[in-house]
Write a protein that holds these residues in place. Structure first.
Motif, PDB file in Angstrom:
ATOM      1  N   TRP A  10     -10.505   0.970  -3.041  1.00  0.00           N
ATOM      2  CA  TRP A  10     -10.001  -0.448  -2.731  1.00  0.00           C
ATOM      3  C   TRP A  10      -9.350  -0.628  -1.184  1.00  0.00           C
ATOM      4  O   TRP A  10      -9.541  -1.636  -0.587  1.00  0.00           O
ATOM      5  CB  TRP A  10      -8.728  -0.772  -3.669  1.00  0.00           C
ATOM      6  CG  TRP A  10      -7.990  -2.160  -3.327  1.00  0.00           C
ATOM      7  CD1 TRP A  10      -6.553  -2.166  -2.824  1.00  0.00           C
ATOM      8  CD2 TRP A  10      -8.642  -3.527  -3.237  1.00  0.00           C
ATOM      9  NE1 TRP A  10      -6.361  -3.499  -2.527  1.00  0.00           N
ATOM     10  CE2 TRP A  10      -7.710  -4.255  -2.794  1.00  0.00           C
ATOM     11  CE3 TRP A  10      -9.798  -3.954  -3.408  1.00  0.00           C
ATOM     12  CZ2 TRP A  10      -7.537  -5.444  -2.570  1.00  0.00           C
ATOM     13  CZ3 TRP A  10     -10.032  -5.232  -3.478  1.00  0.00           C
ATOM     14  CH2 TRP A  10      -8.792  -6.166  -3.038  1.00  0.00           C
ATOM     15  N   LYS A  11      -8.761   0.325  -0.792  1.00  0.00           N
ATOM     16  CA  LYS A  11      -8.424   0.512   0.594  1.00  0.00           C
ATOM     17  C   LYS A  11      -9.377   0.361   1.558  1.00  0.00           C
ATOM     18  O   LYS A  11      -9.165  -0.476   2.487  1.00  0.00           O
ATOM     19  CB  LYS A  11      -7.381   1.635   0.798  1.00  0.00           C
ATOM     20  CG  LYS A  11      -6.862   1.698   2.442  1.00  0.00           C
ATOM     21  CD  LYS A  11      -7.869   2.966   3.016  1.00  0.00           C
ATOM     22  CE  LYS A  11      -7.412   3.009   4.476  1.00  0.00           C
ATOM     23  NZ  LYS A  11      -8.231   3.851   5.562  1.00  0.00           N
ATOM     24  N   VAL A  13     -12.213  -0.986   0.993  1.00  0.00           N
ATOM     25  CA  VAL A  13     -12.844  -2.379   0.754  1.00  0.00           C
ATOM     26  C   VAL A  13     -12.104  -3.694   1.514  1.00  0.00           C
ATOM     27  O   VAL A  13     -12.403  -4.177   2.436  1.00  0.00           O
ATOM     28  CB  VAL A  13     -13.365  -2.802  -0.507  1.00  0.00           C
ATOM     29  CG1 VAL A  13     -13.495  -4.269  -0.621  1.00  0.00           C
ATOM     30  CG2 VAL A  13     -14.137  -2.079  -1.419  1.00  0.00           C
ATOM     31  N   TYR A  14     -10.686  -3.409   1.448  1.00  0.00           N
ATOM     32  CA  TYR A  14      -9.705  -4.333   1.837  1.00  0.00           C
ATOM     33  C   TYR A  14      -9.739  -4.173   3.442  1.00  0.00           C
ATOM     34  O   TYR A  14      -9.600  -5.495   3.950  1.00  0.00           O
ATOM     35  CB  TYR A  14      -8.403  -4.023   1.393  1.00  0.00           C
ATOM     36  CG  TYR A  14      -7.079  -4.892   1.856  1.00  0.00           C
ATOM     37  CD1 TYR A  14      -7.062  -6.118   1.516  1.00  0.00           C
ATOM     38  CD2 TYR A  14      -6.531  -4.129   2.905  1.00  0.00           C
ATOM     39  CE1 TYR A  14      -6.076  -6.985   1.951  1.00  0.00           C
ATOM     40  CE2 TYR A  14      -5.306  -5.123   3.452  1.00  0.00           C
ATOM     41  CZ  TYR A  14      -5.358  -6.594   2.849  1.00  0.00           C
ATOM     42  OH  TYR A  14      -4.181  -7.193   3.559  1.00  0.00           O
ATOM     43  N   THR A  15      -9.774  -2.945   3.749  1.00  0.00           N
ATOM     44  CA  THR A  15      -9.816  -2.829   5.507  1.00  0.00           C
ATOM     45  C   THR A  15     -11.210  -3.604   6.166  1.00  0.00           C
ATOM     46  O   THR A  15     -11.106  -4.164   7.020  1.00  0.00           O
ATOM     47  CB  THR A  15      -9.842  -1.410   5.685  1.00  0.00           C
ATOM     48  OG1 THR A  15      -8.650  -0.841   5.181  1.00  0.00           O
ATOM     49  CG2 THR A  15      -9.642  -1.323   7.165  1.00  0.00           C
ATOM     50  N   THR A  16     -12.099  -3.455   5.480  1.00  0.00           N
ATOM     51  CA  THR A  16     -13.387  -4.023   5.728  1.00  0.00           C
ATOM     52  C   THR A  16     -13.459  -5.522   5.676  1.00  0.00           C
ATOM     53  O   THR A  16     -13.901  -6.173   6.672  1.00  0.00           O
ATOM     54  CB  THR A  16     -14.678  -3.378   4.900  1.00  0.00           C
ATOM     55  OG1 THR A  16     -14.760  -2.058   5.195  1.00  0.00           O
ATOM     56  CG2 THR A  16     -15.916  -4.046   5.463  1.00  0.00           C
ATOM     57  N   TYR A  17     -12.830  -5.992   4.759  1.00  0.00           N
ATOM     58  CA  TYR A  17     -13.068  -7.341   4.567  1.00  0.00           C
ATOM     59  C   TYR A  17     -11.864  -8.061   5.015  1.00  0.00           C
ATOM     60  O   TYR A  17     -11.768  -9.453   4.597  1.00  0.00           O
ATOM     61  CB  TYR A  17     -13.428  -7.898   2.857  1.00  0.00           C
ATOM     62  CG  TYR A  17     -14.617  -7.766   2.727  1.00  0.00           C
ATOM     63  CD1 TYR A  17     -15.645  -8.564   2.778  1.00  0.00           C
ATOM     64  CD2 TYR A  17     -15.154  -6.312   2.163  1.00  0.00           C
ATOM     65  CE1 TYR A  17     -17.015  -8.313   2.478  1.00  0.00           C
ATOM     66  CE2 TYR A  17     -16.387  -6.039   1.704  1.00  0.00           C
ATOM     67  CZ  TYR A  17     -17.428  -6.977   1.812  1.00  0.00           C
ATOM     68  OH  TYR A  17     -18.809  -6.766   1.408  1.00  0.00           O
ATOM     69  N   THR A  18     -11.028  -7.650   5.743  1.00  0.00           N
ATOM     70  CA  THR A  18      -9.839  -8.511   6.384  1.00  0.00           C
ATOM     71  C   THR A  18     -10.265  -8.375   7.924  1.00  0.00           C
ATOM     72  O   THR A  18      -9.305  -8.628   8.657  1.00  0.00           O
ATOM     73  CB  THR A  18      -8.436  -7.630   6.035  1.00  0.00           C
ATOM     74  OG1 THR A  18      -8.754  -6.211   6.277  1.00  0.00           O
ATOM     75  CG2 THR A  18      -8.183  -8.067   4.690  1.00  0.00           C
ATOM     76  N   THR A 295     -18.280  -1.797  -1.154  1.00  0.00           N
ATOM     77  CA  THR A 295     -18.233  -2.826   0.111  1.00  0.00           C
ATOM     78  C   THR A 295     -19.567  -3.486   0.149  1.00  0.00           C
ATOM     79  O   THR A 295     -19.818  -4.440   0.415  1.00  0.00           O
ATOM     80  CB  THR A 295     -17.972  -1.782   1.522  1.00  0.00           C
ATOM     81  OG1 THR A 295     -16.614  -1.423   1.405  1.00  0.00           O
ATOM     82  CG2 THR A 295     -18.310  -2.868   2.486  1.00  0.00           C
TER      83      THR A 295
END
Length: 438
Positions: A10-11, A13-18, A295
């Motif tokens: 999740w970390k 994915v979150y880093t990529t999509y922010t 991702t």
């Protein structure tokens, strides 16, 4: 252990999509490219669906035929002019005039140059001795083969083939007329040799009319304009193919970059600090690489949504870009995402630096896109058609295209992608794990 893997995934994915810059590359760029190309190729689609009218095909007609002189002399090349060039004769067949746009020229070289420039679909060049070789006379008792040159535009094969068919039909009729003349006269001469009365009639009263075999109004060529329709199927949408090719291409870059981030973390020491924690090394690697997989899946889901939106706006009605079989679409997304993640993982395990990953990965991804037909059609290149079967792009694009046409035979596509993904992901994970310093 599973909780840690999910947390790390999740970390990632979150880093990529922010990251706005990454979103532009992952979502906006493939969406824009697919839309632009789709609009360009769908310009011919109107209210009639996929019916493409063929009419006013531009071509040059160069009549160099010198004709024949004497009794019964004629210019067979002029028959082409009378039939095809607008205004050249009365009672021209309207169907031919609607289908073609003939332009009479006198210079064969200039006609060929116009074809090469793309101004014309073909140039029809009638030779100087066309009539002479087909004429029958006391001094020319045998008809000779002759050739009409059709200089075609390779970029307009359908239009050029139509012109070739029309010219062939007219040429066959002219040849048939001359053969009829020759056979008739031969038969009369043989009869005259046996019958004096017939010989006298030929000498003093023979006035045949062979015009019906040659004149345009008696030419049997007929053009029927028809709308060809097959069984009801889902209309082809160019956005389906180009959306799939661009989505997979950019997803491969995403997978390469996401998996390659392990090399950056190893280079700046972040990975080494993670390995000093109680978390097992394999859990850390699985968490990060599983993040790459998620991702890629999310990227395809978002592109499916936005491409469906664009496709619906283009068609004026709701149109799911890759069909309505949501289960099969999701299965293909998972399979191609696993394959892309596996490729990125294996590449990360085989190179030593982020720079090597960027260069080698880009070369491999672009090569696969090239061989799979993402940039141009490979149908006319047998070698590329064979090589395309060795790319992830082919199996993914083919599966999405089949689903868009309401076909369900994607089993082989899914198996190939899953096997490739499992093997490369496992091999990459094993190799990278062995290379890590404890």
């Amino acid at each position: 252990m599973l909780r840690k893997i999910l947390a790390m995934s999740w970390k990632e994915v979150y880093t990529t999509y922010t990251d706005r810059n990454l979103l532009l590359i992952m979502i906006a760029t493939p969406l824009a490219l697919a839309t632009i190309i789709g609009l360009a190729f769908s310009g011919f689609l109107g209210n009639s669906g996929n019916d493409i009218p063929i009419r006013d095909i531009p071509f040059a007609l160069v009549n160099l035929d010198a004709g024949t002189s004497g009794v019964g002399g004629r210019n067979n090349g002029q028959t082409f002019v009378d039939l095809l060039v607008p205004g050249a004769a009365a009672d021209q067949p309207q169907a031919l005039l609607d289908l073609t746009d003939a332009r009479q020229m006198t210079n064969a070289r200039l006609a060929r140059m116009a074809v090469d420039r793309g101004e014309l679909a073909a140039a029809v060049i009638i030779p100087e001795d066309f009539s002479a070789k087909l004429a029958y006379s006391p001094t020319h008792l045998a008809l000779e083969p002759t050739t009409i040159e059709i200089y075609a535009n390779a970029a307009q094969p359908i239009s050029a083939n139509i012109i070739r068919s029309i010219v062939s039909g007219i040429g066959d009729q002219i040849a048939t007329g001359n053969i009829a003349v020759a056979v008739t006269i031969d038969a009369l001469v043989q009869r005259a040799q046996q019958d004096v009365r017939t010989a006298l009639q030929l000498v003093f009263g023979f006035n045949p009319d062979f015009a019906p075999a040659f004149t345009p109004e008696n030419n049997p060529i007929r053009i029927d304009s028809q709308t060809v329709q097959g069984e009801a199927t889902t209309p082809f949408n160019p956005l389906v193919y180009f959306g799939a090719t661009n989505a997979i291409l950019f997803m491969l870059f995403t997978a390469r970059g996401s998996a390659g981030s392990l090399l950056e973390e190893r280079q700046d020491g972040t990975l080494a600090r993670l390995l000093t924690t109680p978390t097992p090394r394999i859990v850390i690697l699985l968490g990060k690489l599983a993040g790459t997989f998620l991702t890629c899946v999310l990227q395809l889901v978002l592109l499916f949504f936005f491409l469906t939106l664009v496709g619906s706006l283009m068609s004026g009605e709701l149109q799911f870009i890759w069909g309505r079989n949501v289960g099969s679409i999701l299965l293909v997304m998972l399979a191609i995402s696993l394959a892309a993640s596996g490729l990125g993982t294996l590449l990360t395990a085989l190179v030593k630096t982020p720079q090597q990953s960027d260069f080698i990965g880009s070369v491999i991804i672009l090569a696969m896109a090239l061989f799979s037909g993402a940039f141009f059609s490979i149908e006319s290149v047998p070698v590329l058609r064979t090589l395309s079967r060795f790319t992830l792009n082919f199996w993914g694009t083919d599966a999405f295209t089949r689903l868009a046409q309401n076909e369900t035979d994607i089993g082989l596509n899914v198996v190939v992608l899953l096997v490739f993904g499992a093997v490369t992901f496992g091999a990459g994970l094993f190799l990278f794990n062995r290379r890590l310093e404890v």
